[in-house]
Design an enzyme around this catalytic site. Sequence first.
Site, mmCIF file in Angstrom:
data_model
loop_
_atom_site.group_PDB
_atom_site.id
_atom_site.type_symbol
_atom_site.label_atom_id
_atom_site.label_comp_id
_atom_site.label_asym_id
_atom_site.label_seq_id
_atom_site.Cartn_x
_atom_site.Cartn_y
_atom_site.Cartn_z
ATOM 1 N N ASP A 178 89.729 34.443 18.338
ATOM 2 C CA ASP A 178 90.141 34.852 19.684
ATOM 3 C C ASP A 178 88.987 35.322 20.566
ATOM 4 O O ASP A 178 89.098 35.298 21.783
ATOM 5 C CB ASP A 178 91.128 36.034 19.594
ATOM 6 C CG ASP A 178 92.450 35.611 18.976
ATOM 7 O OD1 ASP A 178 92.746 34.412 18.997
ATOM 8 O OD2 ASP A 178 93.185 36.500 18.478
ATOM 9 N N ASP A 202 88.486 38.336 24.382
ATOM 10 C CA ASP A 202 89.858 38.797 24.149
ATOM 11 C C ASP A 202 89.924 40.321 24.210
ATOM 12 O O ASP A 202 90.170 40.900 25.256
ATOM 13 C CB ASP A 202 90.369 38.243 22.817
ATOM 14 C CG ASP A 202 91.857 38.492 22.648
ATOM 15 O OD1 ASP A 202 92.563 38.576 23.674
ATOM 16 O OD2 ASP A 202 92.319 38.634 21.508
ATOM 17 N N ASP A 206 90.509 44.951 17.275
ATOM 18 C CA ASP A 206 91.865 44.658 16.792
ATOM 19 C C ASP A 206 92.007 45.244 15.395
ATOM 20 O O ASP A 206 91.135 45.007 14.545
ATOM 21 C CB ASP A 206 92.091 43.146 16.653
ATOM 22 C CG ASP A 206 92.565 42.496 17.938
ATOM 23 O OD1 ASP A 206 92.502 43.147 18.989
ATOM 24 O OD2 ASP A 206 92.974 41.324 17.861
ATOM 25 N N ARG A 258 95.501 48.895 27.103
ATOM 26 C CA ARG A 258 95.396 48.934 25.631
ATOM 27 C C ARG A 258 94.300 49.886 25.138
ATOM 28 O O ARG A 258 93.356 49.461 24.475
ATOM 29 C CB ARG A 258 95.133 47.541 25.055
ATOM 30 C CG ARG A 258 96.196 46.537 25.431
ATOM 31 C CD ARG A 258 96.042 45.268 24.613
ATOM 32 N NE ARG A 258 97.141 44.340 24.907
ATOM 33 C CZ ARG A 258 97.299 43.162 24.344
ATOM 34 N NH1 ARG A 258 96.425 42.757 23.439
ATOM 35 N NH2 ARG A 258 98.310 42.407 24.645
#
Length: 374
Positions: A178, A202, A206, A258
């Site tokens: 990604d 991206d 993560d 986020r």
Amino acid sequence: MVAQVLSHFAIAFCIAFVLVSTASLALELNVIDKCWRWNPDWTNNRQQLATCSVGFAGKMTDNIGKDTIYYTVTNSSDDPLNPKPGTLRYGATVISQKVWITFQRHMNIQLKKPLVISSFTTIDARGSRIHISGIGCLLINKVSNVIIHGLYIHHCRSGESGSVMGPNSKIMNFGGIDGDGITVARASKVWIDHNTLYACQDGLIDVTRGSTDVTISNNWFKNQDKVMLLGHTDEYSSDKNMKVTIVFNHFGPNCSQRMPRVRYGFAHVANNLYQEWTSYAIGGSMNPQIMSEANLFIAQKSGKKEVIWKLGSSSKIYSVRDVFKNGASFKATGSGSIQPNYNDQQRFPVANAKSVQALTNFAGVLVCSWSSIC
Ligand SMILES: *[C@@H]1O[C@H](CO)[C@@H](O)[C@H](O)[C@H]1NC(C)=O
Ligand SMILES: *[C@@H]1O[C@H](CO)[C@@H](O)[C@H](O)[C@H]1NC(C)=O
């Protein structure tokens, strides 16, 4: 003569006083940094760092000890299928024993494929300016006991599926990439400390696919739309066991959303500095538990003021002792709190939100001189 000596003495005293007081003002250190940064001989005591982690990662003492291999990166080139001794990929992937990786000099490392990191690996860039970018970037997959400290990670790009050298010198295949700064998947006991991350295709970090026991501390996240995702997809319910601590980080400026976004798991978000967000700061869906504690939320002068974005009605998102500036607001799901229930290795004192500016002053890569306090 005596008067002259006295006045010289007085001037010297004043200068010394000013120096000492500015030094102690500037160096109000948080509980992680206080543990090692006062040691001027840090270059000869690098492993001390592993005893300083807090939060769900616990202490990283399995990364140190007599059997640790010291490895120095001397060459910034990258060969994904046949890593050469001296490169970062050789140290992080091929050496499968406990390894402590440092760098000989400043380097820009352009990854041609994701950098696959083995268990019991520490990347310690203190003293060198190490920039990592390219395809990937860092992939912490199905491993445990990993420390990432002191890297600039940026301009990480997506890539097609392919193969790369994996742990134990086995070629491994991976699906499409990604373009995240650091991907933590199916991994546990990971500590990501004092990195500067920005401008990836991206996201910046993560944590997904059943990962747990992760601490993300002292990092500086800037210039990014989607900053941090905890929890893979709505379908991936084993992320309900995920536990992540996010502490002493600096988010912004120029971040959109986020910080983090959480699915399913538990996030303890404490003593972070939020410097503006254009969409939302903290988000949750699929019944996550988020404990926001003593953070400093500074909203934009005009624009979005609300910290929280959420989907569904069963999430637990609580705010305790947070401080809000420029009209920032926090839609909690109630007035309760949830405890992380840390053990002795994980527990730390959460400071008053009034200290957050000082305690995050050194977030991001530290500029360390080799011969003095880092
Ligand atoms: C780094 O490794 C590459 C590939 O083996 C080699 O061509 C290059 O000369 C090396 N560079 C340095 C500075 O050693
Ligand atoms: C803000 O971040 C975006 C995304 O990384 C970047 O393209 C843009 O240049 C940044 N803006 C400023 C003012 O730095």
